[in-house]
Design a protein around this motif. Sequence first.
Motif, PDB file in Angstrom:
ATOM      1  N   THR A 109       0.849  -1.185   0.000  1.00  0.00           N
ATOM      2  CA  THR A 109       0.000   0.000   0.000  1.00  0.00           C
ATOM      3  C   THR A 109       0.887   1.238   0.000  1.00  0.00           C
ATOM      4  N   GLY A 110       0.349   2.306  -0.560  1.00  0.00           N
ATOM      5  CA  GLY A 110       1.078   3.563  -0.534  1.00  0.00           C
ATOM      6  C   GLY A 110       2.216   3.618  -1.533  1.00  0.00           C
ATOM      7  N   GLU A 111       3.072   4.609  -1.358  1.00  0.00           N
ATOM      8  CA  GLU A 111       4.168   4.884  -2.273  1.00  0.00           C
ATOM      9  C   GLU A 111       5.412   4.087  -1.898  1.00  0.00           C
ATOM     10  N   PRO A 112       6.337   3.920  -2.848  1.00  0.00           N
ATOM     11  CA  PRO A 112       7.632   3.316  -2.508  1.00  0.00           C
ATOM     12  C   PRO A 112       8.342   4.149  -1.442  1.00  0.00           C
ATOM     13  N   ASN A 113       9.161   3.501  -0.662  1.00  0.00           N
ATOM     14  CA  ASN A 113       9.979   4.212   0.315  1.00  0.00           C
ATOM     15  C   ASN A 113      11.311   4.596  -0.323  1.00  0.00           C
ATOM     16  N   ILE A 114      11.789   5.782   0.004  1.00  0.00           N
ATOM     17  CA  ILE A 114      13.051   6.291  -0.547  1.00  0.00           C
ATOM     18  C   ILE A 114      13.987   6.621   0.604  1.00  0.00           C
ATOM     19  N   TYR A 115      15.185   6.064   0.528  1.00  0.00           N
ATOM     20  CA  TYR A 115      16.212   6.308   1.531  1.00  0.00           C
ATOM     21  C   TYR A 115      17.498   6.715   0.819  1.00  0.00           C
ATOM     22  N   VAL A 116      18.249   7.634   1.425  1.00  0.00           N
ATOM     23  CA  VAL A 116      19.573   7.974   0.895  1.00  0.00           C
ATOM     24  C   VAL A 116      20.544   8.098   2.059  1.00  0.00           C
ATOM     25  N   SER A 117      21.636   7.337   1.977  1.00  0.00           N
ATOM     26  CA  SER A 117      22.703   7.447   2.966  1.00  0.00           C
ATOM     27  C   SER A 117      23.915   8.098   2.306  1.00  0.00           C
ATOM     28  N   ILE A 118      24.865   8.494   3.122  1.00  0.00           N
ATOM     29  CA  ILE A 118      26.054   9.191   2.618  1.00  0.00           C
ATOM     30  C   ILE A 118      27.258   8.768   3.454  1.00  0.00           C
ATOM     31  N   ARG A 119      28.406   8.661   2.802  1.00  0.00           N
ATOM     32  CA  ARG A 119      29.640   8.342   3.531  1.00  0.00           C
ATOM     33  C   ARG A 119      30.836   8.835   2.739  1.00  0.00           C
ATOM     34  N   PRO A 120      31.954   9.069   3.402  1.00  0.00           N
ATOM     35  CA  PRO A 120      33.174   9.450   2.674  1.00  0.00           C
ATOM     36  C   PRO A 120      33.693   8.258   1.872  1.00  0.00           C
ATOM     37  N   ILE A 121      34.419   8.538   0.803  1.00  0.00           N
ATOM     38  CA  ILE A 121      35.088   7.471   0.053  1.00  0.00           C
ATOM     39  C   ILE A 121      36.270   6.966   0.871  1.00  0.00           C
ATOM     40  N   SER A 122      36.384   5.655   0.970  1.00  0.00           N
ATOM     41  CA  SER A 122      37.494   5.061   1.703  1.00  0.00           C
ATOM     42  C   SER A 122      38.803   5.284   0.944  1.00  0.00           C
ATOM     43  N   PRO A 123      39.920   5.369   1.635  1.00  0.00           N
ATOM     44  CA  PRO A 123      41.214   5.530   0.955  1.00  0.00           C
ATOM     45  C   PRO A 123      41.468   4.364  -0.001  1.00  0.00           C
ATOM     46  N   PHE A 124      41.993   4.665  -1.189  1.00  0.00           N
ATOM     47  CA  PHE A 124      42.270   3.632  -2.179  1.00  0.00           C
ATOM     48  C   PHE A 124      43.628   2.994  -1.916  1.00  0.00           C
ATOM     49  N   PRO A 125      43.757   1.694  -2.168  1.00  0.00           N
ATOM     50  CA  PRO A 125      45.079   1.067  -2.111  1.00  0.00           C
ATOM     51  C   PRO A 125      46.004   1.698  -3.142  1.00  0.00           C
ATOM     52  N   LYS A 126      47.250   1.881  -2.777  1.00  0.00           N
ATOM     53  CA  LYS A 126      48.211   2.494  -3.706  1.00  0.00           C
ATOM     54  C   LYS A 126      48.815   1.466  -4.663  1.00  0.00           C
ATOM     55  N   ASP A 127      48.797   0.205  -4.270  1.00  0.00           N
ATOM     56  CA  ASP A 127      49.388  -0.852  -5.086  1.00  0.00           C
ATOM     57  C   ASP A 127      48.281  -1.717  -5.697  1.00  0.00           C
ATOM     58  N   PRO A 128      48.610  -2.484  -6.747  1.00  0.00           N
ATOM     59  CA  PRO A 128      47.634  -3.432  -7.302  1.00  0.00           C
ATOM     60  C   PRO A 128      47.079  -4.338  -6.208  1.00  0.00           C
TER      61      PRO A 128
END
Length: 281
Positions: A109-128
């Motif tokens: 019943t009713g409308e779809p629920n909408i949620y939005v979360s947010i977070r910083p990007i994690s540090p990327f590995p420098k090596d393969p």
Amino acid sequence: MQMSEIIVYVNDEYLPIKNATVSFRDGGFQFGDGLFETIRFQNRKLFSAEKHLHRLRNALKILELPLDKSNDELISILQNLIRKNDIDTGLLRLMITRGEITGTPWNHTGEPNIYVSIRPISPFPKDPVKVVYLEEANYPIIRFNPAIKSMNYLGNMKAKKDADIQEAYEPIFYNSEGIITECAIRNVFYIKDSVLFTPSLDLGVLPGVMRSTIINIATEMGIKVKETYIPFDTINEMNEAFISSTGIGLLPCYWEGWYSKFNLTQNIAEKLNQLISNLCE
């Protein structure tokens, strides 16, 4: 300096994350009946939001899940959430569920629920990063064709845990025919004889936004691109390999008994990073 409390979005409200709740009767909570998109922002500006929303709209049609908010309204929600948080570069997770369930599980019943979360990007590995290859048949994975970003990631998360046990950054799946499909949460690319290979979408592979961006960059660089079937037993013949996603962009990868200097991969990565920076200036 301590970061301010995270603000999230729940059905037209912006709330401190400690006050945000999901209804027990929500179809996404009870059955995974919903979709999500992970959208990158850099310097507080969205990256390729329109492409994410285009994919979202296609998936909504497949699931026959109506949504009365326009793309402009959704983008406004994302931009407002960025403004309300003290995060310059990060990821937004836009989630849309079927809505409230009453009575039988298929009665919404009713409308779809909408949620939005947010977070910083994690540090990327420098090596393969190390990857491991896992057989899809050992995991509860549903492959859609066309693929959608459903909330059912049970098999993917189990595979990620198994990869962690093997001290690998990401698992790469191959199907019952011995064909490479994709990673648990990312796409995979290979380079052989200066040709860029990536699994074909008709395998049920998710059409990643970063995947299509990389294909466009490679084409503009004059690199031949083949979306095709890649047999698992040919991987050691490859010259280079990398994985991609909205969060990481592009990361060179290797596996036990195989390694590369990643020369062409690094050139593609430089072009990709430049493109993201230019679009988010």
